[in-house]
Design an enzyme around this catalytic site. Structure first.
Site, PDB file in Angstrom:
ATOM      1  CG  ASN A 181      -6.087  -8.492  -3.495  1.00 21.37           C
ATOM      2  OD1 ASN A 181      -5.033  -8.331  -4.093  1.00 21.37           O
ATOM      3  ND2 ASN A 181      -6.577  -7.580  -2.666  1.00 21.37           N
ATOM      4  CG  PHE A 184      -2.131  -0.893   1.123  1.00 23.74           C
ATOM      5  CD1 PHE A 184      -2.450  -1.588  -0.022  1.00 23.74           C
ATOM      6  CD2 PHE A 184      -2.952  -1.069   2.239  1.00 23.74           C
ATOM      7  CE1 PHE A 184      -3.538  -2.439  -0.085  1.00 23.74           C
ATOM      8  CE2 PHE A 184      -4.052  -1.920   2.201  1.00 23.74           C
ATOM      9  CZ  PHE A 184      -4.349  -2.605   1.038  1.00 23.74           C
TER      10      PHE A 184
END
Length: 351
Positions: A244, A121
């Site tokens: 994902n 992230f």
């Protein structure tokens, strides 16, 4: 004639993250050169009514979107639009900026046409990205935002991160994708439980009036996936993004010891999870399939298994910038050859 595959061996000699940064620089520069993006759009954007859909109040002129992770900081939007995507999922974004995990954190598995990433992230933070988006929004195509918690945010405070992001992006995005399934933030996948998902979606829907989707991991047991899907939809989710990246390192010959795998090795796993979800939820909720889609036949198979839309990322790296055009051109041929008047008529036909 220019061939991406002819120059790909030279591109792949460079570090993957540096190569991505180079692409980002080109994408930032392109809108400043008069006429470049309109010319590119004429060559790549396939306008055919057979591909057009309206889903959850959004208009999609074809079913191909960009998966989260490619344009984390919303810096490449005009360029990506000019490549023929009908929607873009940006991010993942976190409330505060963060650098992500230690480098190296991105690897190519060239033989398997797959990517392994342990990015964590890394992004400019919500404040910067909101300001960036506000200058563009509303945009020519739907813009979604993939949202996640900061690494230093405790599990007990995770809900606050997601709610803060929903507030910040309420007026500059068309949908949200809730990311509690990335393998690269410690303990993030632990949030994939019924109690958290119920509370999260109930509160998100009070803040964000547009569609919110749950992005799920491919490594859960199918019973768990179906239960989490049920809880999310019952509490306001408009659909599911499946899937994902995977932590199944047996899929590649020389895996690294961290990060998730995407690309061709994810094809069967992602498709099977879509099949299982769609048996229950196809045509009842929006299903977006991502993972190992690199051609029109694979895209059509996902649609025939119940997906309303699909997303690509890794295939763009291996097939090049004309991939979206190629998929859409071939999809038109497939649909017409099977007698469909619109792509929506093909959703779920193979269930």
């Amino acid at each position: 004639m220019f061939s991406y595959h002819s120059i790909r061996p030279y591109l792949f000699k460079s570090d993957p993250e540096k190569a991505h940064s180079f692409v980002e620089k080109i994408a930032k520069l392109a809108p400043k050169i008069p006429g470049i993006l309109p010319l590119l759009s004429q060559k790549t954007c396939i306008q055919n009514p057979i591909l057009a859909q309206k889903i959850d109040g959004m208009s999609f002129y074809n079913p191909i979107g960009l998966a989260a992770g490619f344009d984390k900081n919303a810096t490449m939007i005009p360029m990506l639009c000019a490549l023929g995507f009908s929607y873009l999922e940006l991010g993942a974004v976190t409330p505060n900026p963060q650098e992500g995990n230690e480098k190296p954190r991105l690897w190519r598995h060239i033989q398997e046409e797959s990517i392994q990433n342990a990015m964590g992230f890394n992004n400019d933070g919500s404040e910067v990205i909101v300001n960036r988006l506000s200058k563009l929004y509303p945009f020519a195509i739907p813009l979604g935002m993939n949202i996640g918690k900061n690494k230093i945010t405790s599990q007990e405070k995770a809900l606050d991160d997601y709610l803060l992001l929903a507030k910040k992006f309420a007026n500059c995005t068309d949908y949200l994708s809730v990311n509690i399934s990335s393998p690269n933030t410690p303990n993030l996948r632990d949030l994939q439980n019924e109690a958290f998902i119920k509370e999260l979606f109930l509160k998100l829907c009070e803040i964000y009036s547009k569609p919110i989707y749950l992005k799920i991991a491919p490594d859960l047991e199918i019973d768990s996936i179906l239960k989490l899907t049920e809880v999310a939809i019952q509490n306001g989710a408009r659909g599911i993004i499946a899937t994902n990246t995977t932590l199944d390192y047996s899929l590649v010959q020389n895996p690294k010891e961290k990060g998730g795998l995407s690309g061709r090795v994810l094809t069967q796993k992602s498709k099977e999870i879509l099949r299982q979800i769609a048996k229950v939820y196809a045509k009842k909720t929006t299903l977006i399939s991502v993972g190992g889609i690199s051609n029109a036949q694979e895209a059509f198979e996902r649609i025939a298994l119940g997906a309303n839309l699909v997303q690509i990322y890794s295939a763009l790296i291996f097939e090049g910038p004309m991939l979206v055009k190629k998929i859409n051109e071939d999809l038109v041929q497939i649909l017409e050859s099977k007698g469909f008047l619109n792509i929506q008529d093909a959703v779920g036909i193979n269930l």
